[in-house]
Design an enzyme around this catalytic site. Structure first.
Site, PDB file in Angstrom:
ATOM      1  N   SER A  89       0.820  -1.219   0.000  1.00  0.00           N
ATOM      2  CA  SER A  89       0.000   0.000   0.000  1.00  0.00           C
ATOM      3  C   SER A  89       0.850   1.264   0.000  1.00  0.00           C
ATOM      4  O   SER A  89       0.370   2.317  -0.431  1.00  0.00           O
ATOM      5  CB  SER A  89      -0.921   0.016   1.219  1.00  0.00           C
ATOM      6  OG  SER A  89      -1.959  -0.914   1.046  1.00  0.00           O
ATOM      7  N   HIS A 275      -7.221  -9.645   3.647  1.00  0.00           N
ATOM      8  CA  HIS A 275      -6.049 -10.377   4.152  1.00  0.00           C
ATOM      9  C   HIS A 275      -6.500 -11.571   4.995  1.00  0.00           C
ATOM     10  O   HIS A 275      -5.876 -12.627   4.983  1.00  0.00           O
ATOM     11  CB  HIS A 275      -5.170  -9.473   5.034  1.00  0.00           C
ATOM     12  CG  HIS A 275      -4.196  -8.633   4.272  1.00  0.00           C
ATOM     13  ND1 HIS A 275      -3.064  -9.152   3.695  1.00  0.00           N
ATOM     14  CD2 HIS A 275      -4.173  -7.303   4.001  1.00  0.00           C
ATOM     15  CE1 HIS A 275      -2.381  -8.175   3.099  1.00  0.00           C
ATOM     16  NE2 HIS A 275      -3.043  -7.041   3.268  1.00  0.00           N
ATOM     17  N   ASP A 313      -5.711   0.911  -4.427  1.00  0.00           N
ATOM     18  CA  ASP A 313      -4.250   0.901  -4.528  1.00  0.00           C
ATOM     19  C   ASP A 313      -3.744  -0.428  -5.099  1.00  0.00           C
ATOM     20  O   ASP A 313      -2.721  -0.503  -5.738  1.00  0.00           O
ATOM     21  CB  ASP A 313      -3.608   1.212  -3.167  1.00  0.00           C
ATOM     22  CG  ASP A 313      -4.191   0.407  -2.023  1.00  0.00           C
ATOM     23  OD1 ASP A 313      -5.131  -0.376  -2.237  1.00  0.00           O
ATOM     24  OD2 ASP A 313      -3.688   0.558  -0.891  1.00  0.00           O
TER      25      ASP A 313
HETATM   26 ZN   LIG Z   1      -2.797  -4.979   2.462  1.00  0.00          ZN
END
Ligand SMILES: [Zn+2]
Length: 444
Positions: A89, A275, A313
């Site tokens: 990121s 995640h 992102d």
């Molecule tokens: Zn991440």
């Protein structure tokens, strides 16, 4: 001879027509460029097209971002010398904030660790107001890339100092601990209280949802959690505002400047849920983000001088709707989930797990193997394996696929509304998004 003359004339007329058509096609976009007074850049952290798709399926309706006139797609790779195709990121945030690719972990510094001017700094130089709004710590990679420079994303105490030093007008999110000393429940070891320092620099400080509603000062610092703001599913609504509430407040304050503003809004926890491979928690974060998109969109529709850009992102998790060789998907499984898996890790015990899994995940038919995995992880107090065991039960039943617990290199969506939005309707690189936004605002 006569024919030749006519041919010449028709050639001349045709060229004139072609030329005027070319000019006409330029005029509208040229005229539009002059109208971009404000830019609102909304970043869904980890939000690939499939994350957006799951949000849409979960909502059982179109998202607000789907209403935008123009859609494009962007590549996200970094310039990391060791690993360039799967960005973190920080490198991706730097690309969006500065238009320059860099190494993983870099906070708006280049490969030589030299600071690069950000779109937010350029907006400040042009006397526009600026803001950063996020559901993560305000010192976390994405917001940090817009309002600070650092050689590494982990230096969040330094990043907190830098954000205040930058004089960003509106700062809203989590991360209180990086502003406070250890004696004040903080993480700082230098004895500084950055919240008091910010007040000295003219900031009004708020730390609850109620106080955020009341505040109307020109400069505000709002920190609503010691760390990240809780997932939408777990949010403490007496203290923590939604992303759309923070976005609404930021726009109300920043739009008072008749020179315009730049605002970055991050749905930062889509990434975290991805995640964890926790699809229902992730879908709720996408919807929380989309409500913030709605706020920006409604403002831009009235204002007509605001360019709204929605992007990500990078993608996280390599999620797929459908997996395991089966042509099926069961979103109804996800809708029964009331709390994030991360939240459940702290409350499950070997004696209550069946009840809690039934009540909070809506699952009352655990297999022998699933029970064994859960109990074993609980006995060993192994949170990673417990998390894995819980999400496996959800992903198997809903038929959600994941290829990783990290990021992937897939392209991310770009959606734009307002003057110059047409420029975003093609394949872009993440650095182009920055360049087009800077150009649209005519920032020097
Ligand atoms: Zn991440």
């Amino acid at each position: 001879m006569k024919i030749f003359k006519n041919k010449k004339l028709s050639l001349f007329l045709t060229s004139l027509l072609v030329l005027s058509l070319i000019l006409a096609s330029y005029i509208p976009s040229f005229a539009q460029t002059s109208k971009v007074k404000n830019v609102i850049l909304l970043i869904g952290d980890g939000m690939g097209t499939e994350q957006v798709n799951l949000g849409r399926i979960y909502k059982n309706n179109k998202l607000y971002m789907d209403e935008f006139d123009y859609t494009g797609i962007a590549s996200t790779y970094s310039a990391d010398p060791k690993n360039k195709w799967v960005t973190d990121s920080a490198a991706a945030g730097t690309a969006l904030a500065t238009g320059v690719k860099t190494y993983d972990g870099a906070i708006s510094v280049d490969l030589n660790q030299k600071p690069i001017e950000t779109i937010l700094e350029k907006a400040q130089k042009n006397k526009k107001s600026t803001g950063i709004v996020t559901t993560t710590r305000v010192t976390h990679a994405t917001p940090a890339c817009f309002a600070s420079h650092n050689i590494h994303r982990d230096n969040e105490n330094e990043i907190a100092e830098d954000i205040i030093e930058h004089g960003v007008d509106v700062i809203l999110g989590g991360g209180k601990a990086n502003f406070l000393d250890k004696n004040n429940n903080g993480k700082r070891e230098d004895g500084r209280n950055l919240i008091e320092e910010a007040k000295g620099k003219g900031y009004k400080y708020v730390d609850t949802r109620e106080n955020l509603k009341k505040v109307n000062d020109e400069k505000i610092l709002g920190l609503f959690n010691n760390s990240h703001i809780s997932y939408t599913l777990d949010r403490n609504l007496t203290v923590e505002p939604s992303l759309s509430e923070m976005t609404n407040k930021a726009i109300n304050i920043l739009s008072k400047n008749n020179r315009g503003f730049f605002l970055m809004v991050e749905g930062g926890r889509i990434d975290h849920a991805a995640h964890n491979n926790d699809p229902a928690t992730m879908a709720n974060e996408v919807l929380d983000f989309d409500e913030a998109v709605k706020v920006a969109y409604e403002f831009a529709k009235k204002d007509k001088q605001t360019l709204v850009i929605v992007t990500a992102d990078h993608e996280t998790g390599g999620i797929s709707i459908g997996a395991n060789g089966k042509y099926e998907y069961h979103p109804e499984i996800l809708k029964k989930q009331n709390k994030s898996v991360e939240y459940l890790l702290d409350i499950l015990t070997t004696s209550n797990y069946k009840t809690i899994i039934r009540e909070e995940l809506g699952i009352n038919n655990l297999t022998k193997k699933e029970e064994l995995d859960i109990v074993l992880a609980l006995k060993k107090n192994d949170k990673d394996n417990l998390s894995r065991a819980l999400v496996n039960t959800i992903n198997t039943r809903s038929n959600t696929g994941w290829t990783t617990t990290a990021h992937t290199g897939v392209d991310v969506p770009v959606k734009a509304y307002g003057p110059n939005a047409n420029l975003f309707s093609k394949h872009l690189d993440n650095t182009d998004i920055n360049k087009l936004a800077v150009k649209s605002m005519k920032l020097k």
